[in-house]
Structure formats: C-alpha cells, structure tokens
Design a protein around this motif. Sequence first.
Motif, PDB file in Angstrom:
ATOM      1  N   GLY A 219      25.240   3.304   4.597  1.00  0.00           N
ATOM      2  CA  GLY A 219      24.288   3.560   5.683  1.00  0.00           C
ATOM      3  C   GLY A 219      23.153   2.567   5.749  1.00  0.00           C
ATOM      4  N   ASN A 220      23.210   1.513   4.932  1.00  0.00           N
ATOM      5  CA  ASN A 220      22.168   0.482   4.974  1.00  0.00           C
ATOM      6  C   ASN A 220      22.424  -0.466   6.131  1.00  0.00           C
ATOM      7  N   TYR A 221      21.329  -0.926   6.715  1.00  0.00           N
ATOM      8  CA  TYR A 221      21.428  -1.919   7.778  1.00  0.00           C
ATOM      9  C   TYR A 221      21.725  -3.275   7.162  1.00  0.00           C
ATOM     10  N   VAL A 222      22.606  -4.017   7.821  1.00  0.00           N
ATOM     11  CA  VAL A 222      22.942  -5.384   7.417  1.00  0.00           C
ATOM     12  C   VAL A 222      22.612  -6.271   8.604  1.00  0.00           C
ATOM     13  N   PHE A 223      21.789  -7.302   8.355  1.00  0.00           N
ATOM     14  CA  PHE A 223      21.324  -8.179   9.429  1.00  0.00           C
ATOM     15  C   PHE A 223      21.980  -9.539   9.335  1.00  0.00           C
TER      16      PHE A 223
ATOM     17  N   TYR B  72       0.829  -1.200   0.000  1.00  0.00           N
ATOM     18  CA  TYR B  72       0.000   0.000   0.000  1.00  0.00           C
ATOM     19  C   TYR B  72       0.869   1.257   0.000  1.00  0.00           C
ATOM     20  N   TYR B  73       1.842   1.328   0.905  1.00  0.00           N
ATOM     21  CA  TYR B  73       2.661   2.533   1.022  1.00  0.00           C
ATOM     22  C   TYR B  73       3.568   2.741  -0.187  1.00  0.00           C
ATOM     23  N   LYS B  74       3.975   1.662  -0.839  1.00  0.00           N
ATOM     24  CA  LYS B  74       4.819   1.784  -2.034  1.00  0.00           C
ATOM     25  C   LYS B  74       4.136   2.598  -3.122  1.00  0.00           C
ATOM     26  N   LYS B  75       2.826   2.574  -3.155  1.00  0.00           N
ATOM     27  CA  LYS B  75       2.075   3.306  -4.187  1.00  0.00           C
ATOM     28  C   LYS B  75       2.063   4.817  -3.941  1.00  0.00           C
ATOM     29  N   HIS B  76       2.370   5.243  -2.731  1.00  0.00           N
ATOM     30  CA  HIS B  76       2.159   6.638  -2.351  1.00  0.00           C
ATOM     31  C   HIS B  76       3.436   7.415  -2.015  1.00  0.00           C
ATOM     32  N   TYR B  77       4.596   6.778  -2.055  1.00  0.00           N
ATOM     33  CA  TYR B  77       5.819   7.463  -1.646  1.00  0.00           C
ATOM     34  C   TYR B  77       6.910   7.300  -2.692  1.00  0.00           C
ATOM     35  N   ASP B  78       7.897   8.200  -2.657  1.00  0.00           N
ATOM     36  CA  ASP B  78       8.948   8.178  -3.674  1.00  0.00           C
ATOM     37  C   ASP B  78       9.940   7.032  -3.427  1.00  0.00           C
ATOM     38  N   GLU B  79      10.682   6.734  -4.462  1.00  0.00           N
ATOM     39  CA  GLU B  79      11.565   5.559  -4.488  1.00  0.00           C
ATOM     40  C   GLU B  79      12.630   5.579  -3.387  1.00  0.00           C
ATOM     41  N   SER B  80      13.179   6.751  -3.068  1.00  0.00           N
ATOM     42  CA  SER B  80      14.239   6.798  -2.047  1.00  0.00           C
ATOM     43  C   SER B  80      13.711   6.355  -0.684  1.00  0.00           C
ATOM     44  N   LEU B  81      12.488   6.726  -0.375  1.00  0.00           N
ATOM     45  CA  LEU B  81      11.890   6.300   0.883  1.00  0.00           C
ATOM     46  C   LEU B  81      11.586   4.807   0.850  1.00  0.00           C
ATOM     47  N   ILE B  82      11.106   4.320  -0.275  1.00  0.00           N
ATOM     48  CA  ILE B  82      10.798   2.896  -0.418  1.00  0.00           C
ATOM     49  C   ILE B  82      12.077   2.070  -0.281  1.00  0.00           C
TER      50      ILE B  82
ATOM     51  N   PHE C 167      14.733   2.831   1.496  1.00  0.00           N
ATOM     52  CA  PHE C 167      15.061   2.816   2.922  1.00  0.00           C
ATOM     53  C   PHE C 167      14.128   1.869   3.671  1.00  0.00           C
ATOM     54  N   TRP C 168      12.828   1.991   3.388  1.00  0.00           N
ATOM     55  CA  TRP C 168      11.868   1.120   4.055  1.00  0.00           C
ATOM     56  C   TRP C 168      12.106  -0.341   3.730  1.00  0.00           C
ATOM     57  N   SER C 169      12.503  -0.655   2.509  1.00  0.00           N
ATOM     58  CA  SER C 169      12.797  -2.043   2.143  1.00  0.00           C
ATOM     59  C   SER C 169      13.933  -2.585   2.996  1.00  0.00           C
ATOM     60  N   ASN C 170      14.911  -1.733   3.255  1.00  0.00           N
ATOM     61  CA  ASN C 170      16.040  -2.145   4.089  1.00  0.00           C
ATOM     62  C   ASN C 170      15.591  -2.425   5.526  1.00  0.00           C
ATOM     63  N   ILE C 171      14.812  -1.522   6.112  1.00  0.00           N
ATOM     64  CA  ILE C 171      14.407  -1.775   7.498  1.00  0.00           C
ATOM     65  C   ILE C 171      13.341  -2.872   7.591  1.00  0.00           C
TER      66      ILE C 171
END
Length: 135
Positions: free
Chosen positions: A131-135, A93-103, A105-109
């Motif tokens: 600056g990406n999280y690595v798990f 849902y949120y992927k449809k409403h926000y720009d790629e840079s935020l998506i 970041f969100w994909s990483n978290i």
Amino acid sequence: GFYYIDRFNPASSYYLSLGINYPNESDKKKSNASRLGGDIFIHGANVTIGCMPMTDDKIKEIYLYAVYAKDNGQNRIPVYIFPFQMTDNNFDYYKKHYDESLIDFWSNIKKGYDIFQNYKKELKIKVDSKGNYVF
C-alpha cells in the motif's frame, strides 16, 4: 494521500462539490478496517463533517478549473492531500509527537510532496503490495 476527482456535483447541498476517489488502492491495502467510508468531497459552504471545506468563492474557482480540465480532455484530475506542509522542519517537529506507524506513512507521502514541490507537475504514482506509494 494521492487521489483524483471522480465526481462533479453542481447541485451540492454545500454549494458545489467535487468527489475524490477515497478510499484509493493505498488506503485499502494499508487498512485493516472492514469499512473505510467514502463520499469524501471538496465543497463549499465552509463547513465539514469529514470533507474538505472551502469558502464558496474558492470552491467555485477550483470547480471551474476542474470542469475546464475535464472538458479539454483531462480524464484524471489529481488531488494531493497532505496532513501539513511537509517541509523538513515541519516533518522533524511532527516526528517528535506521533507514533512510528504514522511517521512511516508520512515519510512515504513526503517523497511525493517533495517531488511535486520541486517540479510542480502531476506525479506518476503506483501502489506497491503493502500500500506504499511509489513515485
């Protein structure tokens, strides 16, 4: 993002408060801002100017658990902050409403969110050169 409690403030103007280590390494690497701010707290009084407010009864419970953890030798008490419940449906849902840079970041978290939801254990986290999280 993925943080930890770095301060205990039993005499907070907002009942009780726990400081988090914002900005963390990821925040610093991902931002172009010269000043990222700081002094982000989880606190009571159920009001905020940029912090994470709780009702007084909830911060008391959280604060006591954090004190018990610290008193029993836990030096880093994790605080995981997500912009929303990162289920697959919500994420789509949120992927449809926000720009790629935020998506991005969100994909990483979301990776960390999914791991935590599956195992309910503290995550082992590193931050790469971007600056990406690595798990």
